[in-house]
Design a protein around this motif. Structure first.
Motif, PDB file in Angstrom:
ATOM      1  N   ALA A 116      40.449  15.546 -17.957  1.00 55.11           N
ATOM      2  CA  ALA A 116      39.839  14.300 -17.861  1.00 55.11           C
ATOM      3  C   ALA A 116      39.714  13.514 -18.988  1.00 55.11           C
ATOM      4  O   ALA A 116      39.832  12.193 -18.881  1.00 55.11           O
ATOM      5  N   THR A 117      39.589  14.087 -20.178  1.00 55.76           N
ATOM      6  CA  THR A 117      39.647  13.640 -21.246  1.00 55.76           C
ATOM      7  C   THR A 117      40.916  13.308 -22.141  1.00 55.76           C
ATOM      8  O   THR A 117      40.845  12.833 -23.172  1.00 55.76           O
ATOM      9  N   ASN A 118      41.938  13.987 -21.734  1.00 53.49           N
ATOM     10  CA  ASN A 118      43.276  14.175 -22.348  1.00 53.49           C
ATOM     11  C   ASN A 118      43.768  12.645 -22.586  1.00 53.49           C
ATOM     12  O   ASN A 118      43.906  11.795 -21.821  1.00 53.49           O
ATOM     13  N   GLY A 119      44.015  12.383 -24.169  1.00 49.98           N
ATOM     14  CA  GLY A 119      44.518  11.139 -24.725  1.00 49.98           C
ATOM     15  C   GLY A 119      43.381  10.052 -24.578  1.00 49.98           C
ATOM     16  O   GLY A 119      43.489   8.981 -25.145  1.00 49.98           O
ATOM     17  N   GLN A 177      47.594  30.879 -27.948  1.00 50.86           N
ATOM     18  CA  GLN A 177      48.314  30.383 -26.816  1.00 50.86           C
ATOM     19  C   GLN A 177      47.373  30.302 -25.568  1.00 50.86           C
ATOM     20  O   GLN A 177      47.507  29.248 -24.836  1.00 50.86           O
ATOM     21  N   TYR A 178      46.686  31.425 -25.531  1.00 51.51           N
ATOM     22  CA  TYR A 178      45.871  31.431 -24.360  1.00 51.51           C
ATOM     23  C   TYR A 178      45.089  30.454 -24.292  1.00 51.51           C
ATOM     24  O   TYR A 178      44.431  29.485 -23.071  1.00 51.51           O
ATOM     25  N   LEU A 179      44.429  29.947 -25.368  1.00 50.88           N
ATOM     26  CA  LEU A 179      43.474  28.705 -25.706  1.00 50.88           C
ATOM     27  C   LEU A 179      43.827  27.582 -25.405  1.00 50.88           C
ATOM     28  O   LEU A 179      43.526  26.560 -24.599  1.00 50.88           O
ATOM     29  N   GLN A 180      45.303  27.135 -25.783  1.00 50.57           N
ATOM     30  CA  GLN A 180      46.011  26.160 -25.332  1.00 50.57           C
ATOM     31  C   GLN A 180      46.368  26.152 -23.829  1.00 50.57           C
ATOM     32  O   GLN A 180      45.935  25.351 -23.131  1.00 50.57           O
ATOM     33  N   GLU A 181      46.673  27.246 -23.100  1.00 46.46           N
ATOM     34  CA  GLU A 181      46.802  27.168 -21.771  1.00 46.46           C
ATOM     35  C   GLU A 181      45.277  26.790 -20.892  1.00 46.46           C
ATOM     36  O   GLU A 181      45.103  25.918 -20.060  1.00 46.46           O
ATOM     37  N   ALA A 182      44.192  27.182 -21.534  1.00 44.47           N
ATOM     38  CA  ALA A 182      43.044  26.863 -21.071  1.00 44.47           C
ATOM     39  C   ALA A 182      42.709  25.386 -21.290  1.00 44.47           C
ATOM     40  O   ALA A 182      42.180  24.898 -20.536  1.00 44.47           O
ATOM     41  N   HIS A 183      43.149  24.856 -22.421  1.00 44.03           N
ATOM     42  CA  HIS A 183      42.868  23.277 -22.615  1.00 44.03           C
ATOM     43  C   HIS A 183      43.785  22.420 -21.394  1.00 44.03           C
ATOM     44  O   HIS A 183      43.252  21.594 -20.949  1.00 44.03           O
ATOM     45  N   GLU A 184      44.825  23.099 -21.128  1.00 43.63           N
ATOM     46  CA  GLU A 184      45.578  22.308 -20.191  1.00 43.63           C
ATOM     47  C   GLU A 184      45.171  22.683 -18.836  1.00 43.63           C
ATOM     48  O   GLU A 184      45.464  21.920 -17.976  1.00 43.63           O
ATOM     49  N   PHE A 185      44.352  23.684 -18.547  1.00 41.93           N
ATOM     50  CA  PHE A 185      43.822  23.923 -16.986  1.00 41.93           C
ATOM     51  C   PHE A 185      42.465  23.348 -17.107  1.00 41.93           C
ATOM     52  O   PHE A 185      42.200  22.920 -15.792  1.00 41.93           O
ATOM     53  N   CYS A 186      41.772  23.268 -17.952  1.00 43.33           N
ATOM     54  CA  CYS A 186      40.191  22.782 -17.986  1.00 43.33           C
ATOM     55  C   CYS A 186      40.116  21.475 -17.544  1.00 43.33           C
ATOM     56  O   CYS A 186      40.717  20.529 -18.008  1.00 43.33           O
ATOM     57  N   PRO A 187      39.425  21.303 -16.118  1.00 42.65           N
ATOM     58  CA  PRO A 187      39.262  19.809 -15.457  1.00 42.65           C
ATOM     59  C   PRO A 187      38.660  18.902 -16.780  1.00 42.65           C
ATOM     60  O   PRO A 187      38.845  17.840 -16.737  1.00 42.65           O
ATOM     61  N   TYR A 188      37.626  19.285 -17.517  1.00 41.16           N
ATOM     62  CA  TYR A 188      37.323  18.316 -18.598  1.00 41.16           C
ATOM     63  C   TYR A 188      38.364  17.954 -19.630  1.00 41.16           C
ATOM     64  O   TYR A 188      38.388  16.893 -19.919  1.00 41.16           O
TER      65      TYR A 188
END
Length: 143
Positions: free
Chosen positions: A128-131, A114-125
């Motif tokens: 920027a690369t989402n999608g 869960q925390y890893l997913q939250e970090a993924h949603e928070f991280c600027p990189y």
């Protein structure tokens, strides 16, 4: 919108040249991956992996602290791949990443995911690369 930080990188010669930041913190030759064994230098994929891994680990550590998790000592290994685009209409390559994190056993596997997913949603990189690139996430809780 307030700018929190700004930096510049200057490249000459593209993938077979030189890159440096305006403050010279990075000042290195850029070489194609195939020449990495015979020449000193880096390539854009290595630079991207280093930046993304550092940014993501900072985000992961912040999320852990926001959940009052102490002593997790997160470590992130980020693998960047330059690969053929599966779209037959696109001739240029694309990037994909694997983000693998390790944390100490102060959290459960479920919470770590869960925390890893939250970090993924928070991280600027990641934002920027989402999608735009495929990102595979995994986390390992070490005892």
């Amino acid at each position: 919108m307030a700018v929190q930080y700004e930096t510049k990188a200057i490249n000459t010669g593209g993938r077979n040249g030189h890159v440096h930041t305006d403050d010279k913190a990075i000042d290195t030759a850029v070489i194609p991956p195939a020449q990495a064994d015979s020449e000193k230098g880096t390539n854009p994929e290595q630079l991207f992996a280093a930046g993304y891994a550092s940014c993501f680990n900072g985000a992961f550590d912040l999320i852990l602290k926001q959940h009052n998790v102490r002593g997790a000592e997160p470590e992130v290994t980020l693998t960047v791949r330059l690969e053929d685009d599966p779209n037959p209409d696109v001739e240029s390559p694309k990037l994909s990443v694997d983000i693998h994190a390790k944390v100490k056993d102060v959290v459960s596997q479920e919470d770590a995911e869960q925390y890893l997913q939250e970090a993924h949603e928070f991280c600027p990189y990641s934002k920027a690369t989402n999608g735009n690139i495929d990102a595979n996430l995994s986390v390992e809780v070490e005892g």
